[in-house]
Every structure is written in C-alpha cells, then in structure tokens.
Scaffold this active site. Structure first.
Site, PDB file in Angstrom:
ATOM      1  N   ARG A 117       9.641 -13.453 -18.565  1.00 39.17           N
ATOM      2  CA  ARG A 117      10.571 -12.524 -17.879  1.00 39.17           C
ATOM      3  C   ARG A 117      10.093 -11.069 -17.891  1.00 39.17           C
ATOM      4  O   ARG A 117      10.875 -10.141 -17.703  1.00 39.17           O
ATOM      5  CB  ARG A 117      11.975 -12.606 -18.460  1.00 39.17           C
ATOM      6  CG  ARG A 117      12.591 -13.973 -18.289  1.00 39.17           C
ATOM      7  CD  ARG A 117      14.090 -13.943 -18.326  1.00 39.17           C
ATOM      8  NE  ARG A 117      14.595 -15.283 -18.110  1.00 39.17           N
ATOM      9  CZ  ARG A 117      14.728 -16.182 -19.101  1.00 39.17           C
ATOM     10  NH1 ARG A 117      14.449 -15.850 -20.333  1.00 39.17           N
ATOM     11  NH2 ARG A 117      15.175 -17.385 -18.815  1.00 39.17           N
ATOM     12  N   LYS A 139       4.512  -2.215  -6.730  1.00 46.90           N
ATOM     13  CA  LYS A 139       4.690  -3.395  -5.876  1.00 46.90           C
ATOM     14  C   LYS A 139       3.755  -4.495  -6.378  1.00 46.90           C
ATOM     15  O   LYS A 139       2.545  -4.254  -6.539  1.00 46.90           O
ATOM     16  CB  LYS A 139       4.369  -3.074  -4.416  1.00 46.90           C
ATOM     17  CG  LYS A 139       5.464  -2.283  -3.726  1.00 46.90           C
ATOM     18  CD  LYS A 139       5.191  -2.150  -2.243  1.00 46.90           C
ATOM     19  CE  LYS A 139       6.303  -1.389  -1.547  1.00 46.90           C
ATOM     20  NZ  LYS A 139       6.021  -1.140  -0.113  1.00 46.90           N
ATOM     21  N   GLU A 181      -6.560   4.804   4.268  1.00 46.72           N
ATOM     22  CA  GLU A 181      -5.262   5.031   3.604  1.00 46.72           C
ATOM     23  C   GLU A 181      -5.143   6.501   3.177  1.00 46.72           C
ATOM     24  O   GLU A 181      -4.049   7.051   3.127  1.00 46.72           O
ATOM     25  CB  GLU A 181      -5.095   4.111   2.381  1.00 46.72           C
ATOM     26  CG  GLU A 181      -4.962   2.624   2.711  1.00 46.72           C
ATOM     27  CD  GLU A 181      -3.546   2.183   3.129  1.00 46.72           C
ATOM     28  OE1 GLU A 181      -2.625   3.020   3.187  1.00 46.72           O
ATOM     29  OE2 GLU A 181      -3.393   0.976   3.415  1.00 46.72           O
ATOM     30  N   LYS A 223       1.525   9.841  -3.571  1.00 53.18           N
ATOM     31  CA  LYS A 223       2.134   8.523  -3.794  1.00 53.18           C
ATOM     32  C   LYS A 223       3.087   8.588  -4.989  1.00 53.18           C
ATOM     33  O   LYS A 223       4.176   8.014  -4.961  1.00 53.18           O
ATOM     34  CB  LYS A 223       1.034   7.482  -4.007  1.00 53.18           C
ATOM     35  CG  LYS A 223       1.572   6.092  -4.235  1.00 53.18           C
ATOM     36  CD  LYS A 223       1.353   5.142  -3.095  1.00 53.18           C
ATOM     37  CE  LYS A 223       2.240   3.913  -3.233  1.00 53.18           C
ATOM     38  NZ  LYS A 223       1.606   2.659  -3.056  1.00 53.18           N
ATOM     39  N   GLU A 233      11.901   1.630  -1.809  1.00 58.27           N
ATOM     40  CA  GLU A 233      11.667   1.753  -0.368  1.00 58.27           C
ATOM     41  C   GLU A 233      12.943   1.666   0.462  1.00 58.27           C
ATOM     42  O   GLU A 233      13.023   0.941   1.446  1.00 58.27           O
ATOM     43  CB  GLU A 233      10.666   0.685   0.102  1.00 58.27           C
ATOM     44  CG  GLU A 233       9.986   1.061   1.403  1.00 58.27           C
ATOM     45  CD  GLU A 233       8.898   0.093   1.792  1.00 58.27           C
ATOM     46  OE1 GLU A 233       8.020  -0.194   0.963  1.00 58.27           O
ATOM     47  OE2 GLU A 233       8.928  -0.365   2.947  1.00 58.27           O
ATOM     48  N   ARG A 237      10.049   6.238   0.876  1.00 54.70           N
ATOM     49  CA  ARG A 237       8.828   5.430   0.681  1.00 54.70           C
ATOM     50  C   ARG A 237       8.371   4.786   1.984  1.00 54.70           C
ATOM     51  O   ARG A 237       7.209   4.418   2.125  1.00 54.70           O
ATOM     52  CB  ARG A 237       9.064   4.382  -0.421  1.00 54.70           C
ATOM     53  CG  ARG A 237       7.786   3.677  -0.845  1.00 54.70           C
ATOM     54  CD  ARG A 237       7.924   2.920  -2.153  1.00 54.70           C
ATOM     55  NE  ARG A 237       6.671   2.260  -2.486  1.00 54.70           N
ATOM     56  CZ  ARG A 237       6.390   1.713  -3.669  1.00 54.70           C
ATOM     57  NH1 ARG A 237       7.276   1.749  -4.643  1.00 54.70           N
ATOM     58  NH2 ARG A 237       5.233   1.121  -3.886  1.00 54.70           N
ATOM     59  N   ASN A 241       4.390   3.539   5.254  1.00 51.49           N
ATOM     60  CA  ASN A 241       4.084   2.442   6.181  1.00 51.49           C
ATOM     61  C   ASN A 241       3.520   2.930   7.519  1.00 51.49           C
ATOM     62  O   ASN A 241       3.389   2.144   8.458  1.00 51.49           O
ATOM     63  CB  ASN A 241       5.339   1.592   6.427  1.00 51.49           C
ATOM     64  CG  ASN A 241       5.750   0.872   5.165  1.00 51.49           C
ATOM     65  OD1 ASN A 241       4.896   0.453   4.385  1.00 51.49           O
ATOM     66  ND2 ASN A 241       7.046   0.759   4.939  1.00 51.49           N
ATOM     67  N   HIS A 244       1.241   0.722   9.467  1.00 51.57           N
ATOM     68  CA  HIS A 244       1.336  -0.628   8.922  1.00 51.57           C
ATOM     69  C   HIS A 244       2.073  -1.598   9.844  1.00 51.57           C
ATOM     70  O   HIS A 244       1.764  -2.786   9.852  1.00 51.57           O
ATOM     71  CB  HIS A 244       2.001  -0.605   7.541  1.00 51.57           C
ATOM     72  CG  HIS A 244       1.063  -0.127   6.461  1.00 51.57           C
ATOM     73  ND1 HIS A 244       0.503   1.136   6.470  1.00 51.57           N
ATOM     74  CD2 HIS A 244       0.556  -0.743   5.357  1.00 51.57           C
ATOM     75  CE1 HIS A 244      -0.280   1.274   5.413  1.00 51.57           C
ATOM     76  NE2 HIS A 244      -0.276   0.147   4.726  1.00 51.57           N
ATOM     77  N   HIS A 248      -0.094  -4.617  10.577  1.00 49.76           N
ATOM     78  CA  HIS A 248       0.228  -5.983  10.137  1.00 49.76           C
ATOM     79  C   HIS A 248       0.203  -6.957  11.321  1.00 49.76           C
ATOM     80  O   HIS A 248      -0.222  -8.102  11.178  1.00 49.76           O
ATOM     81  CB  HIS A 248       1.620  -6.027   9.491  1.00 49.76           C
ATOM     82  CG  HIS A 248       1.639  -5.426   8.119  1.00 49.76           C
ATOM     83  ND1 HIS A 248       2.768  -4.874   7.564  1.00 49.76           N
ATOM     84  CD2 HIS A 248       0.658  -5.282   7.180  1.00 49.76           C
ATOM     85  CE1 HIS A 248       2.487  -4.422   6.354  1.00 49.76           C
ATOM     86  NE2 HIS A 248       1.215  -4.644   6.103  1.00 49.76           N
ATOM     87  N   HIS A 261      -7.627  -4.831   5.361  1.00 48.15           N
ATOM     88  CA  HIS A 261      -6.296  -4.223   5.503  1.00 48.15           C
ATOM     89  C   HIS A 261      -6.394  -2.757   5.965  1.00 48.15           C
ATOM     90  O   HIS A 261      -5.707  -2.345   6.905  1.00 48.15           O
ATOM     91  CB  HIS A 261      -5.533  -4.329   4.171  1.00 48.15           C
ATOM     92  CG  HIS A 261      -4.222  -3.636   4.198  1.00 48.15           C
ATOM     93  ND1 HIS A 261      -3.160  -4.064   4.984  1.00 48.15           N
ATOM     94  CD2 HIS A 261      -3.792  -2.514   3.561  1.00 48.15           C
ATOM     95  CE1 HIS A 261      -2.145  -3.234   4.814  1.00 48.15           C
ATOM     96  NE2 HIS A 261      -2.495  -2.290   3.959  1.00 48.15           N
TER      97      HIS A 261
HETATM   98  N1  GLY Z   1       1.638   0.503   0.210  1.00 48.25           N
HETATM   99  C1  GLY Z   1       2.882   1.091   0.475  1.00 48.25           C
HETATM  100  C2  GLY Z   1       3.767   1.255  -0.707  1.00 48.25           C
HETATM  101  O1  GLY Z   1       3.325   1.127  -1.827  1.00 48.25           O
HETATM  102  O2  GLY Z   1       4.931   1.471  -0.539  1.00 48.25           O
END
Ligand code: GLY
Length: 360
Positions: A117, A139, A181, A223, A233, A237, A241, A244, A248, A261
């Site tokens: 956990r 993430k 990026e 960041k 997000e 946040r 994107n 993106h 994507h 990517h």
């Molecule tokens: N790669 C975008 C983020 O971490 O929110």
C-alpha cells in the site's frame, strides 16, 4: 547547484539539479531504511550502475531489471517486480530507487505506490525528458491495451536527483525529444527560457554544461511550481499538456512506433500554435517564432501518409477529453497559454492538416 522544492498537501520534497548527484543518493534515503530496490533497465545499469552501487556501499540492496519499452509498461511487470521484492525480503521500510527514463520512472513509481500500500521512491532520471518532466510531480502508472497510462496513481517521490552529466551518453534523438518538452516550458510560462533556446541552439546541442544545466533548472523550477499549485491536475497543471492533446492523437494513430513522445509533443505544439493563430488567439509573429524554434530543434520523423481525419477522431479518445469536450492548451503569447474547450472543428482540422504538411 540549484535545488527546488515540490510541496503538496501531503508532502514536500527536493528536486536537485547537480552534476554527480547520483554519488549522493545515500543521503536522501530515510533514517529508517530497510532493503533498497533499484528499478532500472540493463542498458541504463551498464552505464550508471557502478555509480549507484558505489553510492549504496554498506546498504542492503537488490536490482530489479525492467526490459524497457512502451509495450512492456504493463501491470504484469509491476506484479513480477513486486513478487521479486517480496521474495527478497522487502517490507514497509523498503525503498525503491527508479533509475532510468520516463517509463522506468513511471513503472518504478507505480510499484512503490502499491507495494504494501505504498513505500517511498527516489527518482533518478537518466533521460532529458524524464529529468525535465516525467520524474517530477508524482505521476506514476502503466499502460493498458486500450491506452497509455490508463492505470496509475499520484505517488510523490522522497527526492528527485537529476544529474545532467548522464546525458552525454544519451542518443541524440532522445536528447532532442527531451528538448521539445523544454521548449514547451518556455512557451507556456517562461519567455526568457524560450528566448535562450532560440538564441543558443548550438550550445544546447553541444551540451555546453552552463546551457544544459540552465534549461534543465528552469524547467524543473517551473514544473515544481506548477505541481505545488495543483498536484492532481484540476487547474494550473493542465498547462503542461500544451502539445499533448494533438501529440497523443499522433502517437496513437502511429501505434507508438514512429514518434518518440517528445517528437509527438513537438508536432502537437505546432498544431496547437497554428490553431491559436488561426483562431486569433496568437499573433502571427509569435506563432512564427514558435514554429521556427520547433524547426530549428528538429527534425521529427516524417508525417507522410498520416490521415488528418483519423487524427481528429483520435482527439476524442484522449484521456483528458471529458464528455466529448476536447481541451486544448493554446498559446496567447510566448510565455502564456490558455486552456480552451470547444474549438471550431474546421479550425482544428485545418491546424492538423497544416502541421502534417509542415512535417512531411
Ligand atoms: N507531464 C505532465 C505532468 O506531469 O503533468
């Protein structure tokens, strides 16, 4: 060397940008630290394993190898590594060190998030893309057959240790994929970073330490600020994107095999910039500067043969599309973006078509 802090409602942790920092990993392990599990891939281990092993002298640790590749970013590998951990005596005091690119970081972070956990993870990113984006912000996740990163969890690390010196062994194409990026960060919120990238392309490509360290540090600062403001997000946040949504769609249409990517994000930023210009959000000279910088840090693989209609349909399948409303992050100036839903379909199609032609 710069250090930044990410502070979320649950935790606060440092992100260091420091040449040679891998040798100091021991200092970031918790006081009560059980067995350490390093998640890595064989190629990364070959390059950086000795440094990590030296840093962990006297510690009880084991190495868990991941085969690598987007196709293997699957729950089955997380389960396999969890079994290896439990058979090797892992308990709640164990710590994961994820050392590698974005896939290793996401999968290793996810393993730490769900093992017993949740146990701590330290991120040691070794690709530019992972250093400036994936490793910071918590993430973690894995892919499903039906889509990328469809399972996962927010699991903030104990620390992120970024050693820009490791980039000297990175293939040029992967280095470039990370630079896109960084360009993204310039466009969304840091005009001086954009200006620097525009004026110092040669130094950036030659990996002149001052230039590389600066653009990484600027990216990490941004960041860290964004994630500290909006960990999950729900607002700010989303600006990360930029490029993106379109990117994507391109990755998915080409089955994740033609573009890295970062390359897909580069194409996506171009399409978003064209859409912003066509819909009057962005003036033509700024749009030309953005596409000019994308060109000068290119090329990306050719878009020949890709169907604009199919890409437009893919936009609806994006994870961030909610109730059929596609959200676009669009620049309004260099250093500022807005999140828009409901852009006219015709303008979206035109932006896709133009961006495809630009990159043939
Ligand atoms: N790669 C975008 C983020 O971490 O929110």
């Amino acid at each position: 060397m710069p250090q930044f802090n990410v502070t979320t409602p649950q935790t606060s942790y440092p992100v260091l940008v420091e040449r040679g920092v891998i040798a100091r990993v021991n200092a970031f392990l918790p006081a009560k630290c059980g067995k350490v599990f390093i998640v890595t891939s064989r190629d990364v281990w070959q390059l950086h394993g000795t440094k990590l092993e030296a840093a962990l002298t006297g510690r009880d640790y084991a190495v868990l190898f991941f085969i690598g590749g987007e196709d293997n970013k699957r729950l089955a590998h997380v389960e396999r590594m969890a079994v290896e951990m439990s058979e090797a005596g892992a308990d709640r005091t164990s710590v994961v060190i994820a050392c590698g690119g974005g896939i290793v970081g996401d999968l290793g972070g996810f393993l730490a998030a769900i093992f017993m956990r949740g146990i701590p993870v330290i991120q040691v990113p070794t690709t530019l893309l992972a250093q400036v984006d994936a490793a910071v912000g918590g993430k973690t996740g894995a892919n499903l057959i039906s889509g990328k990163n469809l399972i996962g969890s927010f699991h903030q690390p104990l620390a992120v240790l970024i050693d820009p010196a490791v980039l000297s062994t990175l293939p040029e194409r992967e280095y470039r994929a990370g630079l896109y990026e960084i360009i993204k960060h310039g466009v969304i919120a840091d005009a001086p970073l954009f200006d620097f990238l525009e004026a110092n392309r040669e130094d950036v490509f030659a990996q002149v330490p001052d230039a590389v360290d600066r653009i990484i540090a600027d990216s990490v600062r941004l960041k860290a600020e964004v994630v500290s403001n909006d960990e999950k997000e729900s607002g700010l946040r989303r600006i990360l994107n930029f490029g993106h949504t379109f990117g994507h769609a391109l990755e998915s249409e080409t089955r994740y095999s033609r573009f890295l990517h970062g390359e897909a994000v580069s194409w996506g930023m171009r399409a978003a910039t064209l859409l912003a210009a066509d819909t009057g959000l962005l003036d033509a000279p700024s749009a030309a500067r953005i596409t000019g910088v994308l060109n000068s840090y290119g090329p990306i693989p050719s878009t020949t043969g890709i169907d604009a209609g199919a890409l437009q349909n893919n936009l609806l399948k994006d994870k961030k599309t909610i109730q059929k409303q596609v959200h676009f992050v669009l620049p309004t100036a260099i250093g500022t973006v807005t999140v828009q839903s409901g852009a006219p379909e015709g303008a979206v199609r035109e932006a896709i078509q133009k961006a495809l032609v630009d990159c043939q």
